[in-house]
Design an enzyme around this catalytic site. Structure first.
Site, PDB file in Angstrom:
ATOM      1  N   HIS A   1       0.814  -1.222   0.000  1.00 49.17           N
ATOM      2  CA  HIS A   1       0.000   0.000   0.000  1.00 49.17           C
ATOM      3  C   HIS A   1       0.848   1.273   0.000  1.00 49.17           C
ATOM      4  CE1 HIS A   1      -3.488   2.416   0.279  1.00 49.17           C
ATOM      5  NE2 HIS A   1      -4.228   1.628   1.037  1.00 49.17           N
TER       6      HIS A   1
ATOM      7  N   ASP B   1     -11.126  -5.126 -17.232  1.00 47.63           N
ATOM      8  CA  ASP B   1     -11.601  -6.108 -18.210  1.00 47.63           C
ATOM      9  C   ASP B   1     -10.423  -6.656 -19.013  1.00 47.63           C
ATOM     10  OD1 ASP B   1     -12.784  -7.564 -20.209  1.00 47.63           O
ATOM     11  OD2 ASP B   1     -13.920  -5.908 -21.070  1.00 47.63           O
TER      12      ASP B   1
END
Length: 473
Positions: free
Chosen positions: A166, A414
């Site tokens: 992170h 996608d």
């Protein structure tokens, strides 16, 4: 028909963990992280899961091969992510852009994706199976900054597990990187949004930071003295388990084996009716329009505080990361390709007694006041505070962190199989929660999923309070 119990589910690794390196040579250099990036509260590896259904037009194509190829190409542009972190003076994190690569694993599941049913959401009971924890890879320095696992299901669908350091990226940043992987995997020559480093913009004055203009009380442990109450779960936790220290550990956050018998993990869906019920309560107080974030955050803060039963005089907080990319500040202008942490922690505080006894609009007003604090001077004050105080972590006790990742567009990643049917944090952490999009279907388009982790008794009370607050006519 929804699954009531997790099915018998096993995952077999089909390849040993390997390092995927940039497809072509990349610059060898060292880049300091920003002073937002390297604060202690972000020094952990964040897990996430994406689930994709089979698509007829992709039959015969291996998602692991497609993603691996796109990954190698994307690392050419995002080459710092293929490096390793080192720590300099005053705990300053610096990325050594050495091109060593990111971890990649492939696996196969013994069932079809649809057999998981309603367990395709956060918290997912299969996180460890869908995101193999490569031994020795969990450290912040000297370890790969990304771990990616592609798990193929018998139906042709697959799960993508992504664990990211992170300190290198926030939610927007990982979305930007994965979008680049998609585009390059499908034939693109470059990402549609080119990455930008720019971390010096969120770095305190190099010579000597100024005295912070604000007291950022959310950083540092809560004072539990003189706060005893017989049924105060957190007070007992601080005495018996040093709960503040345990709950702040990244591995406890996401793999809480140490206190697994004590904690329950669950999730709650705020659909249109539940959100309208909260709006009606605010309207009954003549409060005016409220955002969905304000309503849900206020509800969670209040219900969780009631559930934990703290001393009425104890100070309780709600903290929320606020993305400052889209705000216009003097001297702060973010390029769309900035993939570092551009989040400022804002916090509202009051006593447990006032929060629990007053209507939800009291909590909403406090949250709104905290949101309005953001300015260029406030951001600079945060940077100075973090550096002067040794990059401290936020308090876990008497605090609930609410991070809204529902609007980032994680589900729009996608690879050729269409949008993910679920994309999110995949787990529930004590002291923190995420506002996410539920598993996609026609009835959840306007809904928000909230994973929660609480001690057993507290969870029972929390469920009761949530039901009372979101009851609709």
């Amino acid at each position: 028909m929804a699954c009531l119990f997790p099915p018998r589910f096993s995952v077999r690794l089909t390849t040993k963990p390997e390092l995927v390196t940039p497809k072509t040579p990349t610059p060898r250099e060292k880049k300091p992280l920003s002073d937002i990036d390297d604060q202690a509260s972000l020094r952990y590896h964040m897990p996430g899961l994406w689930f994709y259904e089979n698509k007829e037009s992709m039959v015969g194509k291996d998602p692991a091969k497609v993603i691996k190829e796109g990954l190698a190409k994307a690392l050419v542009f995002f080459y710092p992510l293929a490096g390793r972190l080192t720590e300099g003076p005053n705990k300053k994190l610096i990325v050594d852009c050495n091109g060593e690569g990111v971890l990649f694993v492939t696996a196969e599941a013994n069932i079809a994706l649809h057999n998981l049913g309603d367990f395709i959401h956060s918290p997912c009971p299969y996180l460890k199976k869908l995101q193999y924890n490569v031994p020795g890879s969990h450290r912040i320095t000297g370890c790969p900054l990304l771990l990616i696992q592609v798990t193929r299901f018998s139906c042709g669908g697959f799960a993508l597990g992504v664990r990211f350091n992170h300190t290198m990226v926030d939610g927007y940043g990982i979305q930007l990187f994965l979008k680049a992987v998609c585009e390059l995997a499908q034939g693109g020559s470059a990402p549609s949004v080119l990455p930008v480093w720019g971390r010096e913009m969120l770095t305190a004055a190099a010579a000597e930071p100024n005295t912070p203009t604000t007291n950022h009380a959310v950083y540092g442990a809560s004072d539990m003295r003189n706060n005893f109450k017989r049924l105060d779960i957190e007070w007992w936790g601080s005495i018996l388990f040093n709960f503040e220290k345990l709950a702040a550990k990244p591995l406890f956050f996401f793999f809480p084996n140490i206190l697994k018998p004590i904690l329950l993990r669950s999730s709650f869906v705020f659909g249109p009716k539940e959100i309208q019920a909260l709006k009606d309560q605010a309207a009954a107080q003549d409060f005016g329009p409220c955002t969905t974030f304000e309503l849900i955050s206020a509800c969670l803060w209040k219900c969780r505080t009631i559930a934990l039963q703290p001393n009425p005089n104890a100070t309780v907080r709600v903290t929320f990361p606020t993305d400052i990319r889209r705000r216009s500040f003097a001297g702060l202008k973010f390029d769309p390709g900035y993939y570092g942490n551009a989040i400022i922690m804002l916090s509202a505080a009051t006593t447990a007694k006032l929060l629990c006894e007053r209507p939800i609009t009291y909590a909403i007003e406090l949250i709104r006041e905290a949101k309005n604090k953001v300015s260029a001077d406030y951001v600079k004050s945060v940077l100075d505070f973090l550096v002067i105080n040794g990059r401290p972590r936020m308090s876990v006790m008497r605090n609930i962190l609410v991070s809204d990742i529902s609007r980032i567009g994680l589900e729009k990643i996608d690879f050729g199989w269409g949008d993910a049917i679920y994309a999110g944090s995949a787990t529930a952490a004590y002291g923190a929660t995420f506002l996410e999009r539920p598993k996609s279907n026609s009835s959840t388009e306007r809904s928000v999923l909230v994973p929660i982790s609480l001690p057993h008794l507290s969870m029972l009370i929390f469920k009761r309070e949530i039901k009372k607050m979101t009851k609709f006519n």
